[in-house]
Design an enzyme around this catalytic site. Structure first.
Site, mmCIF file in Angstrom:
data_model
loop_
_atom_site.group_PDB
_atom_site.id
_atom_site.type_symbol
_atom_site.label_atom_id
_atom_site.label_comp_id
_atom_site.label_asym_id
_atom_site.label_seq_id
_atom_site.Cartn_x
_atom_site.Cartn_y
_atom_site.Cartn_z
ATOM 1 N N ASP A 163 6.401 -10.885 1.865
ATOM 2 C CA ASP A 163 6.829 -12.101 2.546
ATOM 3 C C ASP A 163 6.562 -13.316 1.662
ATOM 4 O O ASP A 163 5.517 -13.419 1.022
ATOM 5 C CB ASP A 163 6.051 -12.224 3.861
ATOM 6 C CG ASP A 163 6.498 -13.399 4.705
ATOM 7 O OD1 ASP A 163 7.673 -13.421 5.100
ATOM 8 O OD2 ASP A 163 5.666 -14.288 4.967
ATOM 9 N N GLU B 9 -0.556 3.409 -9.982
ATOM 10 C CA GLU B 9 -1.644 4.379 -9.885
ATOM 11 C C GLU B 9 -1.294 5.518 -8.924
ATOM 12 O O GLU B 9 -1.926 6.576 -8.947
ATOM 13 C CB GLU B 9 -2.926 3.707 -9.364
ATOM 14 C CG GLU B 9 -3.509 2.641 -10.282
ATOM 15 C CD GLU B 9 -4.641 1.890 -9.590
ATOM 16 O OE1 GLU B 9 -5.071 2.327 -8.488
ATOM 17 O OE2 GLU B 9 -5.090 0.863 -10.139
#
Length: 555
Positions: A218, A267
């Site tokens: 956002d 990751e």
């Protein structure tokens, strides 16, 4: 006469496991409070979403984006977050979130959650302590607290205006002011402070460990403010949004934040993604957010803002593809979301009214254009977003009583038009019932009479319905090798007001005019948004209609 829809191919359980899934994904936005209510309190919830996941699988989407469901006082429908690691009780709890994510994976649906990093709630622990501890508190450095101007500090620190109207500053009892680009209940974080970055990297890992497949960010363009927070020097600043350089939006510093976030995301296995809500002056500026080491997608607000006009749309399509090609990112296409008037209503009104409209318009015309616009969007190279209810052809509810409205911009009056509630009315699932199948206890915003005739139940199995058009188009989109990901289209010669392009053996024709046009019959009709007539090698494409053909020869 051609048939409007083709039969949907059988779904396979492996569709969501393909590599680079996000490059051509169709992503369905769920606004949780308005999707499905499982406990009869009138408010949608996560369990309600979970029970409706099979519907979304059968619709043919690849992923589900959930608007915020975090712990929040709900000053701005959950975009004021008090705790980023908790579910608000109105939506359920973390166990409900876990069950939803697990069920989605079983159905080969990916889950994308909203992240709100520009600001928190004023009830966030950091902000509450910052206010309580007073000037000089280290916690105040995590937000933008400043002394005011004027003889006694009685004036705001600068001339910035809130997106929701009024000053972007609120004064606390000890005399200092804090910045909020949105509502006063939404204080902006200071991203120059290392604790803010540390906290959000931790929040990312929390939800990635829960199993989410990505984040919609956002106000992705708003995190970094210009050094010194300089005056803008103009008023009515909301009209400049997305059109001009602003000292609080689209600053270069945001890109280093997203490079750090990308390291976190990488990751994790499974092709997790970031999607930016980035309002920028140009699509070329938007492309900066999706460079290879930053985010994966960015919403195409330039396309969202186009009118039902062939020349205007072609220009935005070309500019979008040209801008995304150098950075290797997919284009995105979207027609509606929780912040703008639904396109079935927008296209029913004259151009120039913007994305917030309080007129019903010609509903039949709006729906016809909306159906055609959807087929055009789904034919373009890249990824597409579908807002809940648009597959039912829902219009905006423009006649909501003022006393039921909850959009904070409506109450502040001087900023956005404040009529976003009209696209947030709970969607209908059944023909009858107290809330047309939304839940057993009514709905938090009143649904119009006759809403049931637009319901999933009413439209299922009706070959002329908008729902079946979406189902057919999404099935064909998966089936056709020339649809989905890509970087270009081959424009074909067409009459004024008509868009025609080829992608391999696929051809799309969109007639945006008010008259039927004659076009070549390019091959076998795959899907059409209205009835077309083919005679020999010619096809009559009606007004406001889009047609998909394949030139492939079938055995």
């Amino acid at each position: 006469m051609s048939q409007q829809h083709s039969a949907a191919p059988a779904m396979t359980p492996t569709v969501a496991k393909r590599r680079d899934w996000w490059r051509d994904a169709v992503i369905y936005q769920v606004y949780p409070r308005s999707f499905a209510d499982s406990n009869g309190d009138g408010m949608g919830d996560l369990e309600g979403v979970r029970t409706r996941l099979p519907y979304l699988r059968d619709l043919g989407v690849d992923a589900v984006w959930l608007s915020p469901f975090y712990a929040s006082p709900q000053a701005d429908a959950g975009y004021d977050v008090a705790d980023y690691r908790a579910v608000d009780p109105m939506f359920g709890n973390l166990l409900d979130a876990d069950a939803l994510i697990r069920d989605a994976k079983e159905l080969s649906l990916r889950i994308i959650v909203d992240l709100v990093p520009n600001h928190s709630s004023d009830q966030h622990e950091w902000f509450r302590r910052a206010v309580a501890e007073g000037p000089g508190s280290p916690l105040r450095e995590r937000y933008h607290f400043r002394p005011g101007k004027g003889e006694n500090g009685e004036l705001p620190p600068n001339d910035w205006e809130s997106i929701f109207g009024g000053p972007a500053w609120t004064r606390v009892p000890d005399g200092e002011w804090y910045l909020h680009l949105f509502a006063p209940e939404q204080p902006d974080f200071n991203w120059e402070h290392p604790a803010v970055g540390d906290e959000f990297r931790s929040i990312l890992r929390f939800w990635l460990d829960m199993g989410v497949d990505g984040f919609r960010i956002d106000v992705a363009h708003g995190l970094v403010k210009a050094e010194g927070l300089p005056d803008l020097g103009s008023h009515d600043q909301v009209k400049l949004l997305g059109n001009d350089v602003m000292p609080f939006f689209d600053q270069e510093g945001v890109h280093e934040i997203y490079r750090q976030w990308r390291l976190v995301l990488d990751e994790y296995a499974g092709e997790r993604i970031f999607v930016a809500e980035a309002w920028t002056p140009t699509i070329e500026r938007t492309a900066h957010y999706v460079r290879p080491d930053e985010l994966h997608q960015a919403f195409n607000f330039q396309y969202l803002s186009t009118h039902w006009d062939a020349e205007e749309m072609r220009e935005v399509i070309d500019r979008t593809l040209d801008a995304m090609r150098p950075v290797g990112a997919p284009a995105t296409w979207v027609l509606s979301n929780h912040d703008v008037t639904r396109h079935a209503t927008r296209f029913a009104n004259p151009p120039g009214l913007g994305t917030q409209i309080r007129l019903a318009g010609d509903r039949e015309l709006g729906l016809r254009r909306a159906r055609a616009a959807t087929l055009l969007m789904l034919a373009l190279p890249g990824s597409a977003y579908v807002y809940q209810g648009e597959e039912l052809g829902l219009p905006d509810v423009v006649d909501l009583p003022d006393e039921v409205r909850q959009d904070p911009a409506y109450f502040r009056g001087a900023g956005q038009d404040g009529f976003r509630d009209g696209c947030r009315v709970p969607i209908p699932w059944t023909r009858t019932g107290s809330s047309y199948g939304f839940g057993d206890g009514g709905s938090w915003l009143p649904q119009p009479d006759g809403w049931g005739e637009l319901s999933v139940e009413a439209q299922t199995g009706d070959p002329a319905s908008t729902l079946e058009l979406y189902r057919a188009a999404l099935a064909v989109r998966r089936e056709q090798p020339d649809l989905g990901a890509g970087t270009s289209v081959e424009w074909l010669r067409a009459p004024e007001g008509v868009l025609a392009f080829r992608r391999g053996e696929f051809v799309c024709v969109a007639n945006t005019t008010g008259e039927s046009v004659a076009m070549p019959a390019y091959g076998r009709v795959l899907v059409a948004s209205g009835e077309i007539v083919e005679v020999d090698d010619e096809a009559k494409v009606p007004a406001d209609t889009t047609v998909w053909w394949t030139t492939a020869v079938t055995a």
